[in-house]
Structures are given as C-alpha cells and as structure tokens.
Design a protein around this motif. Structure first.
Motif, PDB file in Angstrom:
ATOM      1  N   THR A 259       0.838  -1.196   0.000  1.00 44.22           N
ATOM      2  CA  THR A 259       0.000   0.000   0.000  1.00 44.22           C
ATOM      3  C   THR A 259       0.869   1.240   0.000  1.00 44.22           C
ATOM      4  OG1 THR A 259      -1.708  -1.169   1.248  1.00 44.22           O
ATOM      5  CG2 THR A 259      -1.830   1.223   1.228  1.00 44.22           C
TER       6      THR A 259
ATOM      7  N   ILE B   2      -9.140   6.948   2.321  1.00 43.52           N
ATOM      8  CA  ILE B   2      -8.970   6.463   3.696  1.00 43.52           C
ATOM      9  C   ILE B   2     -10.024   7.154   4.558  1.00 43.52           C
ATOM     10  CG2 ILE B   2      -7.410   6.372   5.686  1.00 43.52           C
ATOM     11  CD1 ILE B   2      -5.073   6.547   3.659  1.00 43.52           C
TER      12      ILE B   2
ATOM     13  N   THR C 153       0.463   5.187   0.672  1.00 42.84           N
ATOM     14  CA  THR C 153      -0.437   6.173   1.250  1.00 42.84           C
ATOM     15  C   THR C 153       0.038   7.547   0.830  1.00 42.84           C
ATOM     16  OG1 THR C 153      -0.858   4.741   3.147  1.00 42.84           O
ATOM     17  CG2 THR C 153      -1.441   7.063   3.400  1.00 42.84           C
TER      18      THR C 153
ATOM     19  N   GLU D 218      -5.071   6.081  -0.621  1.00 45.05           N
ATOM     20  CA  GLU D 218      -4.093   5.009  -0.648  1.00 45.05           C
ATOM     21  C   GLU D 218      -4.272   4.225  -1.938  1.00 45.05           C
ATOM     22  OE1 GLU D 218      -4.709   2.637   2.858  1.00 45.05           O
ATOM     23  OE2 GLU D 218      -6.384   1.543   1.980  1.00 45.05           O
TER      24      GLU D 218
END
Length: 167
Positions: A28, A166, A30, A37
């Motif tokens: 991932t 997110i 971010t 993300e």
C-alpha cells in the motif's frame, strides 16, 4: 467412497486457502496527506523510491509502463481539465486524440483521460484520471509506447482499481 469425498473436500479446502494467501500479496502506498491510498501487487508494479516531480512513481515489472501519482494542494475545475492535461505534455509535443470521460474506480467517480503523443518518431499513449476530492485534486497517469500500454491494460486496470479514500 465417503472417505474419498472427505479427502477431496479437505484437499480442495487446502488449495483454496493457498490461493487466498497468494492473492493477498499487496503493498500500500499512502498519499502524503493521508487521504488516499493505492494498493498494488508488487509482482506487477514496482514503486520507485525516488521521485522528483511526482509524489509517487511506479513502473511495471518490465519497465515498459510508468505510472505517476500526485496530490495537488488545489482543485482542477472540470472546465480546465483539457488545458491542464495539454500543458503537462507541451514540452514533448502536441497531444492528439485527447478524450475525457467519467469512470468509476472503487466507488470514486473520476475524470478519466486517454491521449496519444508522437515523440521522436514513436507513438506514446497516456491515460489516467484526475479526481477532485478532500484536500484538493489527485492525478494518476500512465505512459508508455502504444504497444506497451495496449499489452498491459489489465495491469493498468489493476492499479486503477487499487485507489481508495482512507476513512
């Protein structure tokens, strides 16, 4: 016969668990603002640890397709999408066949674009999207020679669908 069925059932369960573990390989990225993300498969995409002009850069495992992600500290109005995209490529030449359309990626409606650019007698294709959301606009775009974009469209779609907000 019933022992064979039980054995078959157990074996199929083990194979299903093994496949699930294989498919769960993902990393991932971010964004710098902590709003977005991108989940990606490191077997298909490699993140470049150093980027000068973008927040994150990726390339496919063969280094034929490049992906660039950025979070802007402002919004790009829909009426300026075309001129914004054209401006990004002006030092390389004039883009052609620019198309902008709405597309849904992971429940996020984005302004997706595709275009072409002749550069040094090679045809390059670019595609990606701009999204106006929390904290400003984001952009994820892909580029490469026309053949590489066409041959890697499934991998591009995979990274496209890795974007999420997110909560």
């Amino acid at each position: 016969m019933s022992k064979k069925l039980i054995l078959l059932f157990l074996l199929s369960g083990f194979f299903a668990i093994g496949q699930t573990k294989n498919n769960s390989k993902s990393e991932t990225y971010t964004g710098r603002k902590g709003i977005y993300e991108i989940k990606y498969n490191p077997e298909h995409w490699i993140q470049n640890p150093q980027s000068e002009n973008w927040d994150a850069e990726f390339h496919d495992k063969y280094n034929l397709v490049n992906a660039y992600f950025i979070e802007y500290d402002y919004f790009i109005p829909e009426k300026k999408l075309k001129s914004t995209i054209e401006e990004q490529y002006k030092e390389y030449g004039k883009i052609k066949n620019l198309k902008i359309f709405k597309k849904k990626l992971n429940n996020i409606e984005v302004n997706y674009f595709t275009c072409e650019l002749d550069y040094n007698d090679f045809l390059y294709k670019y595609q990606g999207y701009i999204y106006n959301g929390k904290g400003g606009s984001i952009q994820l775009q892909y580029g490469g020679q026309a053949e590489s974009i066409e041959q890697n469209q499934n991998t591009i779609n995979e990274l496209d669908n890795g974007i999420s907000i997110i909560n």
